[in-house]
Design a protein around this motif. Structure first.
Motif, PDB file in Angstrom:
ATOM      1  N   GLN A  45      40.586  34.337  29.188  1.00  0.00           N
ATOM      2  CA  GLN A  45      39.707  35.751  28.955  1.00  0.00           C
ATOM      3  C   GLN A  45      39.451  34.903  27.590  1.00  0.00           C
ATOM      4  O   GLN A  45      39.111  34.915  26.678  1.00  0.00           O
ATOM      5  N   GLN A  51      40.232  42.924  29.454  1.00  0.00           N
ATOM      6  CA  GLN A  51      41.358  42.279  30.693  1.00  0.00           C
ATOM      7  C   GLN A  51      41.088  42.273  31.946  1.00  0.00           C
ATOM      8  O   GLN A  51      40.741  41.470  33.581  1.00  0.00           O
ATOM      9  N   ALA A  54      38.164  39.846  33.158  1.00  0.00           N
ATOM     10  CA  ALA A  54      38.473  38.587  33.148  1.00  0.00           C
ATOM     11  C   ALA A  54      39.273  37.805  34.367  1.00  0.00           C
ATOM     12  O   ALA A  54      39.355  39.006  35.439  1.00  0.00           O
TER      13      ALA A  54
END
Length: 376
Positions: A45, A51, A54
């Motif tokens: 990340q 997230q 990522a």
């Protein structure tokens, strides 16, 4: 913890993982087996990224979309994997994470334990110099992880940090190279890497198409560069041999075709390449136009209302020819060519040859056609 896989095996699969089709799948499966985990997760990340955006890799009894869905539902205001709340290279258990959370996301941990049956977690974070974090998490649904698992993760941490740094660097270089490659393609440039015998050891997409379909250059059965004109081929091969033996050899420009226009610039390779493709000693940059002169002249006539003679002269001037050179190529008197050039500058709005090139290269004529349009 399973004794069948040691630190050396895990380290090797971690190092190799960046080159797998399914990134780090072997490492995650081996880590899961070594720690008796139900599944293992690797999350990379960059700072400021959600997230969802990522790189998230999962092995075992879990799905990426399910994991992301849980994250979306429970962590809207703050990312649970904030590097500011955990110490680097320190293993955290499920109990540690719950205590550290201080009740902010009780619903999340309740879902993990009661809905998904998670009994224990080990999570460790490392950060590479540019700020990208890697979170390595293993999950168990029955029983708890022991101290041996903590020690294993601590031992893996410096290797994970190094691998992350290399991966981030490779991704950055790959992105930069892809942009440069696209810019070169749009400028209608290609390249061939040649060894001392003229063998093509590597090339880009444009170079590959030209070798296959241009009719002006190709590759022999032995892989050596072939040029349609025998005298030009001999001159190119002679230049390659000189450049392969002399560090002071100068670049050499070669005209391969006037219609369609195709030029080649031979330059000594800036450095020797370490790999399996061979030893390139010369890079041949190829620059040309997939449109024939008649097509380009027609486009100039349409855009600027030039006559056919004016369009042909304008095209020659745009390709760097002087008035005298262009006149000789077109069978014109120099004074006649000068007269045409004045009319060209007036119609196009150019103050001279340099301005003419600027205007034409800034027009739709400069748009590079797809390499599929390169001459057959």
């Amino acid at each position: 913890m399973s004794a069948t896989l040691g630190l050396a095996d895990l380290t090797q699969s971690l190092l190799d993982g960046a080159y797998e089709t399914e990134l780090w799948s072997t490492f995650l499966s081996q880590l899961s087996a070594a720690t008796n985990s139900d599944f293992a997760i690797l999350l990379c990340q960059p700072p400021g990224w959600r997230q969802d955006d990522a790189l998230q890799l999962i092995w075992g009894d879990a799905r990426i979309e399910e994991s992301k869905d849980i994250h979306r539902r429970h962590f809207v205001s703050r990312d649970p994997n904030s590097g500011d709340t955990t110490s680097e290279a320190t293993p955290y258990s499920l109990r540690d994470l719950i205590e550290q959370d201080q009740g902010e996301h009780t619903a999340f941990y309740t879902e993990l334990t009661q809905v998904h049956g998670v009994s224990d977690i080990r999570q460790i974070r490392v950060r590479e110099p540019s700020g990208v974090d890697a979170w390595l998490t293993i999950v168990r649904k029955v029983g708890a992880f022991d101290r041996d698992v903590d020690r294993l993760l601590e031992q893996l941490a410096p290797f994970l940090r190094g691998v992350l740094r290399n991966y981030v660097t490779l991704q950055r270089e790959s992105f930069t190279a892809s942009l440069a490659s696209e810019a070169i393609r749009r400028l209608q440039f290609g390249w061939l890497a040649l060894d001392r015998n003229g063998k093509v050891v590597d090339c880009d997409d444009v170079g590959s198409v030209l070798l296959q379909r241009s009719g002006m250059l190709g590759r022999s059965g032995a892989g050596r560069l072939k040029i349609a004109d025998a005298n030009t081929e001999k001159a190119i091969l002679d230049s390659i041999r000189v450049m392969s033996t002399s560090v002071e050899a100068q670049p050499r420009a070669v005209s391969l075709s006037r219609d369609p226009w195709l030029d080649m610039l031979l330059v000594p390779a800036p450095r020797r390449f370490i790999g399996t493709i061979g030893k390139p000693v010369v890079v041949a940059y190829i620059h040309g136009d997939s449109w024939r002169i008649a097509d380009r002249c027609g486009q100039l006539i349409d855009l600027f209302r030039l006559t056919k003679s004016e369009a042909r002269l304008a095209l020659e001037l745009c390709r760097g020819r002087s008035i005298a050179e262009a006149a000789d190529d077109l069978g014109l008197q120099v004074e006649t060519a000068r007269g045409y050039s004045k009319k060209i500058y007036a119609k196009i709005g150019a103050r001279g040859q340099a301005d003419l090139v600027r205007i034409l290269m800034g027009s739709v004529l400069a748009l590079a056609p797809d390499i599929e349009r390169l001459p057959r």
